[in-house]
Enzyme design. Sequence first.
Site, PDB file in Angstrom:
ATOM      1  N   HIS A 103       0.626 -25.969  46.627  1.00 17.81           N
ATOM      2  CA  HIS A 103      -0.126 -24.719  46.498  1.00 17.81           C
ATOM      3  C   HIS A 103      -1.128 -24.562  47.628  1.00 17.81           C
ATOM      4  O   HIS A 103      -1.481 -25.525  48.308  1.00 17.81           O
ATOM      5  CB  HIS A 103      -0.878 -24.681  45.154  1.00 17.81           C
ATOM      6  N   ASP A 105      -5.010 -23.164  47.795  1.00 21.21           N
ATOM      7  CA  ASP A 105      -6.005 -22.985  46.735  1.00 21.21           C
ATOM      8  C   ASP A 105      -6.295 -21.513  46.410  1.00 21.21           C
ATOM      9  O   ASP A 105      -6.565 -20.704  47.311  1.00 21.21           O
ATOM     10  CB  ASP A 105      -7.303 -23.715  47.101  1.00 21.21           C
ATOM     11  N   HIS A 261      -0.750 -27.715  49.948  1.00 20.41           N
ATOM     12  CA  HIS A 261      -0.954 -29.141  49.721  1.00 20.41           C
ATOM     13  C   HIS A 261      -0.474 -29.556  48.340  1.00 20.41           C
ATOM     14  O   HIS A 261      -0.237 -28.717  47.464  1.00 20.41           O
ATOM     15  CB  HIS A 261      -2.417 -29.535  49.951  1.00 20.41           C
ATOM     16  N   ARG A 276     -15.237 -31.520  45.228  1.00 19.99           N
ATOM     17  CA  ARG A 276     -14.569 -30.435  45.960  1.00 19.99           C
ATOM     18  C   ARG A 276     -15.396 -29.161  46.002  1.00 19.99           C
ATOM     19  O   ARG A 276     -15.993 -28.761  44.995  1.00 19.99           O
ATOM     20  CB  ARG A 276     -13.234 -30.163  45.248  1.00 19.99           C
TER      21      ARG A 276
END
Length: 285
Positions: A103, A105, A261, A276
Amino acid sequence: MVQVAEIIVTPQESGFGARIEGVDLSRPLPPAVLAEVKAAWARHSVVAFPGQPLSLEALEAFTQTIGPFGVDPFIAPMPGHPNVLELRREPDETATNFGAGWHSDWSFQKTPPAATLLRSQVIPPVGGDTLFADCSRAYEALSPVMKKMLEGVRAIHSASRAYGTQGVFAKESAKRTMEIIVSPEADKTLTHPLVRTHPVTGRKALFVSPVYTVGIEGMAVAESQAILGFLFAHIVQEQFVYRHRWEKDMLLMWDNRCTVHFAEGGYDGHLRVMHRTTVAGEPPV
Ligand code: SIN
């Protein structure tokens, strides 16, 4: 004397992905150094900074030198840190690790994040690599006829498969430490150009992923499945993929506008903790 900023950029052999040393991200970077970091990031799309034992505040501060925070839906943020997600998997967890599907993000947002920053707090002794695919090279490798065919085509994005009312997380029964928020909001769809142009480099990139791209505007399901199926397999071919192996206290920054990723598992029985943040992007064009 004009001091010239010097960072050490060690690209992967393919040029996709690089390691950046010679910077201390716990302190504000001089403008010339920051400009070099941004240039290396634009060139290599995925940049790793080893040896950065950053506090959450320092991670937040560095993120904001790249750009304003993005909006992170469907996952509860860290207490006191509304823009930081903790990606935590305990040794006894059996639920699939977070991010285990290709995907980009939050591509279902109107303005998906330009960057994601992920810092390793605790890494497992085995497994837990993150794979990246270069969607610019994947686009450039298509035949001229396929490129022509994709011109002006819009892909349909949605968070439904993951966070929707009938999605993977809604049906999950195994224990998960991360607090995932399943929501009807996730069932909404919007469209983006299937091929987008990077605002900094001007390179075109395929902007689709199996997790968040659910169709192609104006096409029958069978037609869009055939084309998307081809593109998903094309993007993740070995020659476009960089395998990122984590070190403790490493910060990784990737460009969601030209990469997808996949977070690999393989570390059951071990703790993995990452922090994150995201940086706001622009509407894909
Ligand atoms: C993600 O942000 O998709 C997860 C990446 C990772 O945990 O390696």
